[in-house]
Design an enzyme around this catalytic site. Structure first.
Site, PDB file in Angstrom:
ATOM      1  N   HIS A   9       0.683  -1.216  -0.067  1.00  0.00           N
ATOM      2  CA  HIS A   9       0.084   0.027  -0.123  1.00  0.00           C
ATOM      3  C   HIS A   9       0.966   1.285  -0.060  1.00  0.00           C
ATOM      4  O   HIS A   9       1.881   1.194   0.750  1.00  0.00           O
ATOM      5  CB  HIS A   9      -0.778   0.075   1.173  1.00  0.00           C
ATOM      6  CG  HIS A   9      -2.133   0.953   1.051  1.00  0.00           C
ATOM      7  ND1 HIS A   9      -1.954   2.317   1.416  1.00  0.00           N
ATOM      8  CD2 HIS A   9      -3.440   0.643   0.686  1.00  0.00           C
ATOM      9  CE1 HIS A   9      -3.291   2.911   1.018  1.00  0.00           C
ATOM     10  NE2 HIS A   9      -4.013   1.846   0.463  1.00  0.00           N
ATOM     11  N   ASP A  55      -8.002  -5.629   0.321  1.00  0.00           N
ATOM     12  CA  ASP A  55      -8.406  -6.537  -0.712  1.00  0.00           C
ATOM     13  C   ASP A  55      -8.023  -8.100  -0.863  1.00  0.00           C
ATOM     14  O   ASP A  55      -8.481  -8.906  -1.463  1.00  0.00           O
ATOM     15  CB  ASP A  55      -8.116  -5.811  -2.192  1.00  0.00           C
ATOM     16  CG  ASP A  55      -8.354  -4.625  -2.391  1.00  0.00           C
ATOM     17  OD1 ASP A  55      -9.644  -4.368  -2.034  1.00  0.00           O
ATOM     18  OD2 ASP A  55      -7.720  -3.618  -2.796  1.00  0.00           O
TER      19      ASP A  55
HETATM   20  N1  CMC Z   1       3.788  -7.504  -5.074  1.00  0.00           N
HETATM   21  C1  CMC Z   1       5.284  -7.262  -5.288  1.00  0.00           C
HETATM   22  N2  CMC Z   1       6.230  -6.426  -5.152  1.00  0.00           N
HETATM   23  C2  CMC Z   1       5.547  -5.520  -4.467  1.00  0.00           C
HETATM   24  C3  CMC Z   1       4.011  -5.295  -4.465  1.00  0.00           C
HETATM   25  C4  CMC Z   1       3.227  -6.091  -4.651  1.00  0.00           C
HETATM   26  N3  CMC Z   1       1.926  -6.228  -4.453  1.00  0.00           N
HETATM   27  N4  CMC Z   1       3.794  -3.902  -4.052  1.00  0.00           N
HETATM   28  C5  CMC Z   1       4.910  -3.272  -4.181  1.00  0.00           C
HETATM   29  N5  CMC Z   1       6.154  -4.157  -4.429  1.00  0.00           N
HETATM   30  C6  CMC Z   1       7.486  -3.857  -4.581  1.00  0.00           C
HETATM   31  C7  CMC Z   1       7.666  -2.909  -5.797  1.00  0.00           C
HETATM   32  O1  CMC Z   1       8.184  -3.868  -6.779  1.00  0.00           O
HETATM   33  C8  CMC Z   1       9.027  -2.250  -5.155  1.00  0.00           C
HETATM   34  O2  CMC Z   1      10.039  -2.965  -5.067  1.00  0.00           O
HETATM   35  P1  CMC Z   1      11.422  -2.186  -5.498  1.00  0.00           P
HETATM   36  O3  CMC Z   1      11.669  -1.298  -4.504  1.00  0.00           O
HETATM   37  O4  CMC Z   1      12.398  -3.378  -5.509  1.00  0.00           O
HETATM   38  O5  CMC Z   1      11.367  -1.717  -7.036  1.00  0.00           O
HETATM   39  C9  CMC Z   1       8.551  -1.636  -3.902  1.00  0.00           C
HETATM   40  O6  CMC Z   1       7.796  -2.903  -3.478  1.00  0.00           O
HETATM   41  C10 CMC Z   1       7.777  -0.500  -3.763  1.00  0.00           C
HETATM   42  O7  CMC Z   1       6.756  -0.480  -4.583  1.00  0.00           O
HETATM   43  P2  CMC Z   1       6.160   0.536  -5.302  1.00  0.00           P
HETATM   44  O8  CMC Z   1       5.187   0.231  -6.532  1.00  0.00           O
HETATM   45  O9  CMC Z   1       6.930   1.769  -5.344  1.00  0.00           O
HETATM   46  O10 CMC Z   1       4.920   1.135  -4.175  1.00  0.00           O
HETATM   47  P3  CMC Z   1       3.733   2.221  -4.244  1.00  0.00           P
HETATM   48  O11 CMC Z   1       3.468   2.542  -3.029  1.00  0.00           O
HETATM   49  O12 CMC Z   1       3.906   2.761  -5.479  1.00  0.00           O
HETATM   50  O13 CMC Z   1       2.551   0.992  -4.668  1.00  0.00           O
HETATM   51  C11 CMC Z   1       0.518  -0.188  -4.757  1.00  0.00           C
HETATM   52  C12 CMC Z   1       1.680   0.642  -3.903  1.00  0.00           C
HETATM   53  C13 CMC Z   1      -0.595  -0.698  -3.756  1.00  0.00           C
HETATM   54  C14 CMC Z   1       0.239   0.003  -5.921  1.00  0.00           C
HETATM   55  C15 CMC Z   1       1.466  -1.811  -4.791  1.00  0.00           C
HETATM   56  O14 CMC Z   1       1.833  -1.982  -3.404  1.00  0.00           O
HETATM   57  C16 CMC Z   1       0.513  -2.625  -5.525  1.00  0.00           C
HETATM   58  O15 CMC Z   1       0.640  -2.796  -6.789  1.00  0.00           O
HETATM   59  N6  CMC Z   1       0.113  -3.469  -4.831  1.00  0.00           N
HETATM   60  C17 CMC Z   1      -1.022  -4.630  -5.397  1.00  0.00           C
HETATM   61  C18 CMC Z   1      -2.120  -3.952  -5.700  1.00  0.00           C
HETATM   62  C19 CMC Z   1      -3.013  -3.950  -4.730  1.00  0.00           C
HETATM   63  O16 CMC Z   1      -3.217  -4.784  -4.035  1.00  0.00           O
HETATM   64  N7  CMC Z   1      -3.410  -2.667  -4.686  1.00  0.00           N
HETATM   65  C20 CMC Z   1      -4.664  -2.305  -3.614  1.00  0.00           C
HETATM   66  C21 CMC Z   1      -4.379  -1.291  -2.811  1.00  0.00           C
HETATM   67  S1  CMC Z   1      -5.300  -1.112  -1.138  1.00  0.00           S
HETATM   68  C22 CMC Z   1      -6.998  -0.551  -2.072  1.00  0.00           C
HETATM   69  C23 CMC Z   1      -6.879   0.782  -1.975  1.00  0.00           C
HETATM   70  O17 CMC Z   1      -6.758   1.475  -0.901  1.00  0.00           O
HETATM   71  O18 CMC Z   1      -7.180   1.341  -3.255  1.00  0.00           O
END
Ligand code: CMC
Length: 436
Positions: free
Chosen positions: A313, A371
């Protein structure tokens, strides 16, 4: 906003004069540096893709402490609300700032229940869609169309007109979501029945039919009501910021909420519960618990492009408090339905345990989000996977509209207009077509 004694100084290595910027304190959370005069004073913008460090507004509605794993609506912890209140009480709280007393609660329920029907013509609009369309595409259209059906008052400077638009949105959203579902399965629309609670009424419109009486199951109603409470608001997330930005132009609230619905659809936001359940089903179909190791290896391999859906998240860097409540609800619903051995639930719990012990997830502070479990609950309730995000949109409507109201009434309210760092061509001339 309370000004801090501390000021921020921005200096430049090229000898340009340094500038001082005020810092404001909220009641909780990080202080903010006021950069609103930065461009006027320096000719420079700030650069912050994804709003990683930018507070886009000041708000009194919802607060998340990502490190502690806390979600608070108007000062109340989500656990407290999810345990002691129902969804309409939470709506009242988000909209008005306080929980209702007994009379206010009854009056609010009566008001909402008197707006549950939609214009009869809405059916004909809906019938223009293909039956196999994604329900979120249909819902985006239906909510946008409300602007065409309920345009009796367009002066959103008038609080009474804003009030009625808010109530219409909260009251009619369940009817529209259920209509989108009934249309997709070819069943007759079920009209609202106003002596039922908000959530029981929605379940009857979804699962009832004109041929038999719909029997309300209070355990399942409570579970769905909790899903609604947990999804009702979530600070300045992508869809809420979309509603604020769209609404900042002065467009009508139905159009602004339709923009929010469209944004919510994305798999990184509201679409994640659908994507998460699909992921669990896929793992289950390809060997189940035995194959979790292989799946986790794929998730850790950046080349694969696979993410563990329902994990991670932007704000929660500790457990998502909603996930804990949802896991509890998951147990209750599966127990009630005699599905205690549900293989997907077992798979989810094993996957969670493995991921929480894995260095990849631990070091990146990736924990289950709401989720991860909400898909399993919704599936057990009989809600089809492609309707999950519609249920989320139904619940989030109150948050969107409360945030819209807060923006419209903020004395500092301005149309939102982000700047950019331009990196494209500066000057080119058009060549004749045959020379390009
Ligand atoms: N699985 C694998 N790796 C992950 C995941 C994941 N679900 N989420 C983040 N990472 C890794 C990402 O690859 C990155 O690694 P590195 O630093 O080595 O490049 C690191 O963790 C940070 O990720 P980020 O994409 O910079 O993090 P963010 O804050 O931009 O993304 C997120 C947040 C929710 C988009 C992401 O965690 C994600 O895609 N999760 C899966 C989708 C999901 O479950 N979304 C629901 C969010 S809750 C509902 C809501 O409130 O809307």
């Amino acid at each position: 906003m309370q000004a801090s004694d501390i000021k921020a100084t921005l200096s430049f290595s090229d000898g340009s004069p340094a500038i001082e910027m005020p810092i404001y304190k909220g009641t909780i959370g990080p202080d903010v540096i006021d950069i609103s005069k930065l461009y006027a004073q320096t000719g420079r913008f700030t650069y912050d893709p994804g709003f990683m460090s930018t507070a886009s507004c000041n708000s009194k509605i919802t607060f998340i402490d990502g490190d502690k794993g806390e979600l608070v609506y108007r000062g109340y912890q989500i656990q407290d609300l999810a345990t002691n209140c129902d969804f309409l009480e939470s709506c009242y709280l988000l909209l008005k700032g306080d929980l209702p007393n007994a009379k206010q609660k009854v009056d609010f329920e009566t008001l909402v229940s008197h707006h549950t029907m939609v214009h009869e013509q809405m059916q004909f609009f809906l019938r223009g869609f293909r039956r196999d369309a994604h329900p979120m595409a249909v819902l985006t259209g239906l909510v946008g169309a409300m602007a065409a059906f309920y345009h009796d008052g367009l002066d959103y400077g008038d609080p009474r007109i804003r009030d009625i638009a808010q109530i219409r949105l909260i009251a009619k959203m369940p009817t529209l979501v259920a209509m989108a579902y009934k249309y997709s399965v070819g069943q007759p629309f079920v009209y609202p029945q106003n002596n039922l609670s908000y959530t029981a009424n929605f379940m009857r419109m979804m699962f009832g039919n004109p041929c038999e009486e719909y029997i309300v199951n209070p355990v399942l109603v409570r579970a769905l009501d909790r899903i609604f409470i947990l999804h009702a608001d979530h600070e300045q997330n992508a869809s809420t910021s979309t509603v604020r930005l769209a609404g900042s132009s002065g467009t009508n609230p139905f159009a602004a909420i339709a923009a929010g619905v469209a944004c919510l659809w994305g798999p990184a936001h509201g679409g994640a519960n659908e994507a998460c359940l699909q992921m669990l089903e896929e793992i289950q179909a390809n060997g189940g618990v035995e194959k979790i190791g292989e799946f986790i290896a794929k998730v850790k391999d950046k080349e694969s492009g696979v993410r563990l859906m329902g994990f991670g998240h932007r704000v929660y860097k500790n457990f998502d408090p909603r996930a804990k409540l949802m896991r509890e609800t998951c147990y209750e619903v599966l127990e009630e339905l005699g599905l205690g051995d549900d293989p997907l639930f077992k798979l989810a719990m094993t996957l969670e345990k493995i991921a929480l012990e894995d260095e990849y997830f631990v070091s990146r502070k990736l924990y289950p989000n709401v989720d991860f479990y909400s898909g399993i609950v919704q599936r057990a309730l009989g809600i089809p996977t492609d309707m999950f995000t519609c249920v989320f949109a139904l619940a989030r409507t109150v948050g969107w509209i409360a945030q819209w109201e807060e923006m419209i009434t903020d004395p500092e309210y301005k149309i939102g207009r982000p700047r950019q760092l331009f990196n494209g061509f500066t000057s080119r001339s058009v060549k004749p077509l045959n020379n390009r």
